[in-house]
Enzyme design. Structure first.
Site, PDB file in Angstrom:
ATOM      1  N   ASP A   1       0.855  -1.195   0.000  1.00 57.72           N
ATOM      2  CA  ASP A   1       0.000   0.000   0.000  1.00 57.72           C
ATOM      3  C   ASP A   1       0.888   1.240   0.000  1.00 57.72           C
ATOM      4  O   ASP A   1       2.023   1.208   0.478  1.00 57.72           O
ATOM      5  CB  ASP A   1      -0.913   0.022   1.249  1.00 57.72           C
ATOM      6  CG  ASP A   1      -2.164   0.875   1.035  1.00 57.72           C
ATOM      7  OD1 ASP A   1      -3.260   0.291   0.864  1.00 57.72           O
ATOM      8  OD2 ASP A   1      -2.048   2.116   1.028  1.00 57.72           O
TER       9      ASP A   1
ATOM     10  N   ASP B   1       3.707   2.742  -4.204  1.00 56.62           N
ATOM     11  CA  ASP B   1       2.722   3.459  -5.026  1.00 56.62           C
ATOM     12  C   ASP B   1       2.605   2.663  -6.327  1.00 56.62           C
ATOM     13  O   ASP B   1       3.588   2.545  -7.074  1.00 56.62           O
ATOM     14  CB  ASP B   1       3.225   4.887  -5.288  1.00 56.62           C
ATOM     15  CG  ASP B   1       2.265   5.700  -6.145  1.00 56.62           C
ATOM     16  OD1 ASP B   1       1.410   5.104  -6.835  1.00 56.62           O
ATOM     17  OD2 ASP B   1       2.386   6.932  -6.138  1.00 56.62           O
ATOM     18  N   VAL B   2       1.419   2.129  -6.609  1.00 63.51           N
ATOM     19  CA  VAL B   2       1.266   1.250  -7.783  1.00 63.51           C
ATOM     20  C   VAL B   2       1.555   1.964  -9.102  1.00 63.51           C
ATOM     21  O   VAL B   2       1.795   1.322 -10.116  1.00 63.51           O
ATOM     22  CB  VAL B   2      -0.139   0.605  -7.869  1.00 63.51           C
ATOM     23  CG1 VAL B   2      -0.321  -0.433  -6.783  1.00 63.51           C
ATOM     24  CG2 VAL B   2      -1.248   1.643  -7.866  1.00 63.51           C
TER      25      VAL B   2
ATOM     26  N   TYR C   1     -14.007   7.695 -13.079  1.00 65.46           N
ATOM     27  CA  TYR C   1     -13.969   6.404 -12.373  1.00 65.46           C
ATOM     28  C   TYR C   1     -14.505   5.301 -13.289  1.00 65.46           C
ATOM     29  O   TYR C   1     -13.896   4.234 -13.431  1.00 65.46           O
ATOM     30  CB  TYR C   1     -14.803   6.507 -11.094  1.00 65.46           C
ATOM     31  CG  TYR C   1     -14.743   5.301 -10.191  1.00 65.46           C
ATOM     32  CD1 TYR C   1     -13.575   4.977  -9.516  1.00 65.46           C
ATOM     33  CD2 TYR C   1     -15.863   4.499  -9.992  1.00 65.46           C
ATOM     34  CE1 TYR C   1     -13.518   3.877  -8.658  1.00 65.46           C
ATOM     35  CE2 TYR C   1     -15.822   3.404  -9.139  1.00 65.46           C
ATOM     36  CZ  TYR C   1     -14.648   3.100  -8.476  1.00 65.46           C
ATOM     37  OH  TYR C   1     -14.605   2.009  -7.643  1.00 65.46           O
TER      38      TYR C   1
ATOM     39  N   LYS D   1     -12.475   2.076 -14.619  1.00 62.52           N
ATOM     40  CA  LYS D   1     -12.920   0.730 -14.231  1.00 62.52           C
ATOM     41  C   LYS D   1     -13.388  -0.078 -15.452  1.00 62.52           C
ATOM     42  O   LYS D   1     -13.226  -1.297 -15.496  1.00 62.52           O
ATOM     43  CB  LYS D   1     -14.029   0.832 -13.179  1.00 62.52           C
ATOM     44  CG  LYS D   1     -13.549   1.364 -11.839  1.00 62.52           C
ATOM     45  CD  LYS D   1     -12.514   0.440 -11.219  1.00 62.52           C
ATOM     46  CE  LYS D   1     -12.058   0.896  -9.854  1.00 62.52           C
ATOM     47  NZ  LYS D   1     -11.047  -0.009  -9.267  1.00 62.52           N
TER      48      LYS D   1
ATOM     49  N   THR E   1     -16.801   0.711   2.867  1.00 64.97           N
ATOM     50  CA  THR E   1     -15.365   0.781   3.208  1.00 64.97           C
ATOM     51  C   THR E   1     -14.988   2.257   3.387  1.00 64.97           C
ATOM     52  O   THR E   1     -15.760   3.149   3.016  1.00 64.97           O
ATOM     53  CB  THR E   1     -14.486   0.214   2.071  1.00 64.97           C
ATOM     54  OG1 THR E   1     -14.519   1.138   0.971  1.00 64.97           O
ATOM     55  CG2 THR E   1     -14.941  -1.161   1.619  1.00 64.97           C
TER      56      THR E   1
HETATM   57  N1  LIG Z   1     -15.970   0.441  -1.759  1.00 64.41           N
HETATM   58  C1  LIG Z   1     -16.727   0.260  -2.845  1.00 64.41           C
HETATM   59  O1  LIG Z   1     -17.957   0.498  -2.813  1.00 64.41           O
HETATM   60  C2  LIG Z   1     -16.121  -0.242  -4.109  1.00 64.41           C
HETATM   61  C3  LIG Z   1     -16.997  -0.635  -5.127  1.00 64.41           C
HETATM   62  C4  LIG Z   1     -16.476  -1.095  -6.326  1.00 64.41           C
HETATM   63  C5  LIG Z   1     -15.099  -1.178  -6.486  1.00 64.41           C
HETATM   64  N2  LIG Z   1     -14.271  -0.797  -5.485  1.00 64.41           N
HETATM   65  C6  LIG Z   1     -12.831  -0.878  -5.737  1.00 64.41           C
HETATM   66  O2  LIG Z   1     -12.226  -1.698  -4.767  1.00 64.41           O
HETATM   67  C7  LIG Z   1     -10.868  -1.286  -4.571  1.00 64.41           C
HETATM   68  C8  LIG Z   1     -10.610  -1.083  -3.091  1.00 64.41           C
HETATM   69  O3  LIG Z   1     -11.471  -0.062  -2.630  1.00 64.41           O
HETATM   70  P1  LIG Z   1     -11.862   0.125  -1.091  1.00 64.41           P
HETATM   71  O4  LIG Z   1     -13.311   0.395  -1.071  1.00 64.41           O
HETATM   72  O5  LIG Z   1     -11.321  -0.972  -0.271  1.00 64.41           O
HETATM   73  O6  LIG Z   1     -11.112   1.516  -0.798  1.00 64.41           O
HETATM   74  P2  LIG Z   1     -10.204   2.008   0.403  1.00 64.41           P
HETATM   75  O7  LIG Z   1     -10.087   3.479   0.216  1.00 64.41           O
HETATM   76  O8  LIG Z   1     -10.718   1.484   1.710  1.00 64.41           O
HETATM   77  O9  LIG Z   1      -8.792   1.307   0.108  1.00 64.41           O
HETATM   78  C9  LIG Z   1      -8.018   1.645  -0.994  1.00 64.41           C
HETATM   79  C10 LIG Z   1      -6.546   1.469  -0.627  1.00 64.41           C
HETATM   80  O10 LIG Z   1      -5.773   1.786  -1.799  1.00 64.41           O
HETATM   81  C11 LIG Z   1      -4.632   2.507  -1.367  1.00 64.41           C
HETATM   82  N3  LIG Z   1      -4.105   3.300  -2.464  1.00 64.41           N
HETATM   83  C12 LIG Z   1      -4.608   4.432  -3.011  1.00 64.41           C
HETATM   84  N4  LIG Z   1      -3.798   4.901  -3.963  1.00 64.41           N
HETATM   85  C13 LIG Z   1      -2.755   4.028  -4.046  1.00 64.41           C
HETATM   86  C14 LIG Z   1      -1.575   3.983  -4.833  1.00 64.41           C
HETATM   87  N5  LIG Z   1      -1.303   4.925  -5.749  1.00 64.41           N
HETATM   88  N6  LIG Z   1      -0.724   2.940  -4.665  1.00 64.41           N
HETATM   89  C15 LIG Z   1      -0.979   2.000  -3.721  1.00 64.41           C
HETATM   90  N7  LIG Z   1      -2.058   2.012  -2.927  1.00 64.41           N
HETATM   91  C16 LIG Z   1      -2.931   3.024  -3.094  1.00 64.41           C
HETATM   92  C17 LIG Z   1      -5.137   3.363  -0.210  1.00 64.41           C
HETATM   93  O11 LIG Z   1      -4.059   3.814   0.617  1.00 64.41           O
HETATM   94  C18 LIG Z   1      -6.080   2.410   0.499  1.00 64.41           C
HETATM   95  O12 LIG Z   1      -5.415   1.665   1.502  1.00 64.41           O
HETATM   96  C19 LIG Z   1     -10.694  -0.012  -5.405  1.00 64.41           C
HETATM   97  O13 LIG Z   1     -10.089  -0.337  -6.630  1.00 64.41           O
HETATM   98  C20 LIG Z   1     -12.116   0.454  -5.621  1.00 64.41           C
HETATM   99  O14 LIG Z   1     -12.260   1.229  -6.779  1.00 64.41           O
HETATM  100  C21 LIG Z   1     -14.749  -0.332  -4.297  1.00 64.41           C
END
Ligand SMILES: NC(=O)c1ccc[n+]([C@@H]2O[C@H](COP(=O)([O-])OP(=O)(O)OC[C@H]3O[C@@H](n4cnc5c(N)ncnc54)[C@H](O)[C@@H]3O)[C@@H](O)[C@H]2O)c1
Length: 267
Positions: free
Chosen positions: A37, A63-64, A155, A159, A192
């Protein structure tokens, strides 16, 4: 016998939400887990919890979007655990804003994490997976990668791009006979921290809180938001040999949002 005994799984964006729940679920099923992360402090904290309960885990501050860091990240995993079998390309952000108000900088930052980050995760995982005899790549897309969502055009674009990237890569890997499967997951509204402070695309600095529980109640036919653990169960399935004939597939976990018209709910 646990489902992932002997496998090594790399989870990006693993310090929070879906990534953290996935790392924990993969570890419970016996995988050694790489908790990567950009927030290294929280990644370390999760690794302490996982190792404290007997799992093998390591933290990476990464950082990805930074291509230069990827080769060493994968080398560090191979040095520590000897192999790589599973890549969960999960790191992502959701930026809100009208197209006419979205700055190009904010658009590019989001695309860099949600799409370039997925590309780099796969690009650097695949050679290591080949050395391990195969693997499973899981791309965390969204229902926003299946249909439009007003106010989230960037977004959706990222996606949707990740969804088709996964399919094209699945064909590429199958064609090369590398024994590497690639699938995407499409969560709906999952409760989340992502929703706590949604960046606003105008200047990339403003933030807005969105009540995910309320949105799930209103938008999902099942009448609730999903949990990170529910997505993690799907991650475990796609990572494991139980899904050995699945590649290029998209798995939707959305409480019925994309199934059709939503029934009117009595509150
Ligand atoms: N929560 C939802 O409703 C939802 C729905 C559909 C898809 N998603 C997808 O699921 C994935 C996880 O989301 P989440 O809800 O757990 O969010 P979250 O914000 O709880 O977690 C995301 C994590 O990604 C990390 N991050 C951000 N930028 C980064 C970078 N450049 N390099 C490395 N790490 C980085 C953050 O520090 C965080 O720990 C995301 O891709 C999100 O788009 C989430």
């Amino acid at each position: 016998m646990r489902q992932l005994e002997g496998k090594v799984a790399f989870v990006t964006g693993a310090a929070s939400g879906i990534g953290a729940a996935s790392a924990a679920a993969l570890a419970r099923e016996g995988a050694a887990v790489v908790v990567s992360d950009v927030d290294g402090v929280r990644a370390e904290a999760l690794v302490e919890t996982l190792t404290g309960s007997g799992s093998r885990a390591m933290a990476l501050t990464q950082d990805v979007t930074d291509e230069a860091g990827w080769p060493e990240a994968v080398r560090a995993v191979e040095r520590r655990f000897g192999r790589l079998d599973v890549m969960i390309a999960n790191a992502g952000v959701a930026v809100k804003g009208l197209v006419t108000e979205m700055s190009l900088k904010a658009w590019r930052q989001q695309t860099a994490i949600n799409l370039d980050g997925v590309f780099l995760s796969a690009k650097y995982a695949i050679p290591a997976m080949k050395r391990s005899g195969g693997g499973s790549i899981i791309v965390m897309s969204s229902v926003a990668g299946l249909r439009g969502s007003s106010g989230f055009s960037g977004y959706c674009a990222s996606k949707g791009g990740a969804r088709l990237f996964a399919k094209a890569l699945a064909l590429e890997c199958a064609g090369l006979g590398d024994n590497i499967r690639v699938n995407s997951i499409h969560p709906g509204v999952i409760d989340t921290p992502l929703w706590d402070t949604i960046p606003l695309g105008k200047d990339g600095l403003g933030r807005r809180h969105i009540d995910a529980a309320r949105m799930g109640h209103n938008d999902a036919p099942m009448g609730r938001a999903g949990t990170a653990d529910e997505v993690a169960s799907c991650v475990v399935f796609l990572a494991s040999d139980s899904s050995s004939y699945m590649t290029g597939a998209e798995v939707v976990l959305d409480g019925g949002i994309t199934a059709g018209a939503m029934p009117r709910r009595k509150i």
